[in-house]
Motif scaffolding. Structure first.
Motif, PDB file in Angstrom:
ATOM      1  N   THR A 194       0.829  -1.196   0.000  1.00  0.00           N
ATOM      2  CA  THR A 194       0.000   0.000   0.000  1.00  0.00           C
ATOM      3  C   THR A 194       0.866   1.249   0.000  1.00  0.00           C
ATOM      4  OG1 THR A 194      -1.715  -1.150   1.262  1.00  0.00           O
ATOM      5  CG2 THR A 194      -1.821   1.245   1.235  1.00  0.00           C
ATOM      6  N   PHE A 195       0.480   2.246  -0.784  1.00  0.00           N
ATOM      7  CA  PHE A 195       1.111   3.564  -0.704  1.00  0.00           C
ATOM      8  C   PHE A 195       0.088   4.618  -1.104  1.00  0.00           C
ATOM      9  CE2 PHE A 195       1.745   2.339  -5.111  1.00  0.00           C
ATOM     10  CZ  PHE A 195       1.589   3.518  -5.840  1.00  0.00           C
TER      11      PHE A 195
ATOM     12  N   ASN B 292       4.733 -11.339  -1.023  1.00  0.00           N
ATOM     13  CA  ASN B 292       5.929 -11.645  -0.241  1.00  0.00           C
ATOM     14  C   ASN B 292       5.661 -11.355   1.235  1.00  0.00           C
ATOM     15  OD1 ASN B 292       8.925 -10.493   0.783  1.00  0.00           O
ATOM     16  ND2 ASN B 292       8.969 -12.376  -0.398  1.00  0.00           N
ATOM     17  N   ASN B 293       5.172 -12.360   1.936  1.00  0.00           N
ATOM     18  CA  ASN B 293       4.969 -12.241   3.388  1.00  0.00           C
ATOM     19  C   ASN B 293       4.147 -11.020   3.771  1.00  0.00           C
ATOM     20  OD1 ASN B 293       6.623 -14.565   3.877  1.00  0.00           O
ATOM     21  ND2 ASN B 293       8.439 -13.269   3.604  1.00  0.00           N
ATOM     22  N   GLY B 294       3.044 -10.797   3.046  1.00  0.00           N
ATOM     23  CA  GLY B 294       2.161  -9.688   3.365  1.00  0.00           C
ATOM     24  C   GLY B 294       2.589  -8.353   2.794  1.00  0.00           C
ATOM     25  N   HIS B 295       3.635  -8.349   1.958  1.00  0.00           N
ATOM     26  CA  HIS B 295       4.127  -7.137   1.322  1.00  0.00           C
ATOM     27  C   HIS B 295       4.157  -7.336  -0.198  1.00  0.00           C
ATOM     28  CE1 HIS B 295       5.145  -5.934   5.350  1.00  0.00           C
ATOM     29  NE2 HIS B 295       5.976  -6.957   5.491  1.00  0.00           N
ATOM     30  N   SER B 296       4.383  -6.256  -0.919  1.00  0.00           N
ATOM     31  CA  SER B 296       4.512  -6.355  -2.379  1.00  0.00           C
ATOM     32  C   SER B 296       5.990  -6.330  -2.738  1.00  0.00           C
ATOM     33  CB  SER B 296       3.790  -5.188  -3.061  1.00  0.00           C
ATOM     34  OG  SER B 296       3.808  -5.367  -4.466  1.00  0.00           O
ATOM     35  N   LEU B 297       6.405  -7.285  -3.577  1.00  0.00           N
ATOM     36  CA  LEU B 297       7.817  -7.432  -3.940  1.00  0.00           C
ATOM     37  C   LEU B 297       7.989  -7.420  -5.455  1.00  0.00           C
ATOM     38  CD1 LEU B 297      10.804  -8.188  -3.164  1.00  0.00           C
ATOM     39  CD2 LEU B 297      10.097 -10.581  -3.389  1.00  0.00           C
ATOM     40  N   HIS B 298       8.941  -6.611  -5.929  1.00  0.00           N
ATOM     41  CA  HIS B 298       9.383  -6.641  -7.330  1.00  0.00           C
ATOM     42  C   HIS B 298       8.244  -6.507  -8.345  1.00  0.00           C
ATOM     43  CE1 HIS B 298      13.292  -7.297  -5.832  1.00  0.00           C
ATOM     44  NE2 HIS B 298      13.325  -8.621  -5.847  1.00  0.00           N
TER      45      HIS B 298
END
Length: 322
Positions: free
Chosen positions: A76-77, A90-96
């Motif tokens: 989120t941003f 990725n573990n509850g985050h956004s990656l790449h």
């Protein structure tokens, strides 16, 4: 030449750059660097043999990652008062860049002689949750002095965030040994401590002095922390990175216009889901800082209409001449 096709029927091509000594193979899938063959015969990046392998067994091997390389916390941003939500891969985050980032897209290629190729991807508004239609260009150039330069350009028709980098895994032993014996120097006095999800902690970058993260002088990858690094370093202005493999005598120097470099030692490769085991290669991903869209204290990763993102990174190789 054709490298294969995607399940959707898109053709993937391979382009081979040569300066008469080195050969670099690139793919239109993911703007991937598939191989870097030095004059002594060693291939010093991890690559895969088929399109299917890159789509199912890759950990971003050699690819350009985006729209935002590295992590965005909780996917989120908020930009100009609007909140955007991204895939949590990725573990509850956004990656790449999310589930189908730039590494899985087929780019359009325009070769420029034997030593350069420009690849372009148009990322539509809303692709993987990102705002604005973005046009990204990546140019690979192999120069006469055995340097592989990567030039990045991008424009957008609406405000967005951007962090482009190349995710090649380097092994200067040509795969004969893992990278724990590689000797690394990073001209950075600070790094970004992270939480368990590898999101930077609040506060300013931390000093490396007196910590296991200090590579201001040469140190072997496996000398500390069991060789397990996956951290962003805040480079000094004009800061360089040097990697040497003592047994083979091969070395590599990295220069960049970007403020940071993610140093990852491949300790999460498993040899099962991927064909490569732990520490098979190390990454030096030159970039803006992770989670910068949520951190106004970090160098900005915002790109607006009328602006052009321009950056470059060069990997220069030497062999048997430490």
């Amino acid at each position: 030449m054709s490298f294969g096709t995607t399940p959707a029927g898109e053709r993937v091509d391979r382009y081979v750059l040569s300066n008469g000594r080195m050969r670099v193979s690139t793919l239109t899938l993911g703007a991937i660097v598939q191989s870097v063959e030095l004059p002594d015969g060693a291939d010093v990046v991890l690559g895969l043999p088929t399109v299917a392998d890159y789509l199912t067994r890759s950990r971003y091997f050699g690819a350009v990652v985006g729209r935002y390389g590295n992590r965005i916390a909780a996917g989120t941003f908020t930009l100009d008062g609007v909140t955007y939500r991204l895939p949590l891969n990725n573990n509850g985050h956004s990656l790449h860049g999310g589930e189908t980032g730039f590494d899985k897209r087929v780019w359009r290629a325009e070769p420029d002689g034997e030593r350069a190729v420009r690849l372009t991807h148009v990322s539509k508004d809303g692709e993987e949750g990102y705002p604005g239609t973005l046009t990204a260009e990546v140019t690979y150039t192999l120069d006469e002095d055995d340097g592989l330069s990567i030039g990045y350009r991008a424009t957008t028709d609406a405000p967005t965030v951007l962090n482009l980098t190349n995710h090649s895994y380097f092994n200067l032993a040509g795969g004969a040994r893992d990278v724990r014996g590689h000797v690394v120097t990073i001209e950075a006095d600070h790094y970004l401590p992270v939480d368990e999800g590898k999101i930077p902690l609040p506060g300013a970058p931390a000093a490396v002095a007196g910590t296991p993260y200090d590579f201001t002088g040469p140190a072997a990858v496996g000398e500390r922390l069991d060789g397990c690094y996956d951290h962003c370093y805040a480079l000094r202005p004009g800061g360089r990175i040097r990697v040497a493999e003592p047994v083979s005598g091969r070395s590599m120097e990295v220069t960049t216009t970007e403020p940071g470099v993610q140093f990852y030692t491949g300790h999460m490769l498993d040899g099962v889901a991927t064909p490569y085991g732990r520490f098979a290669g190390l990454c030096l991903e030159t970039q803006r800082f992770p989670d910068a869209p949520n951190r106004p204290d970090f160098p900005s990763a915002v790109l607006r209409p009328g602006e052009e993102h321009v950056s470059s990174t060069t990997y220069r190789f030497d062999y048997n001449r430490l």
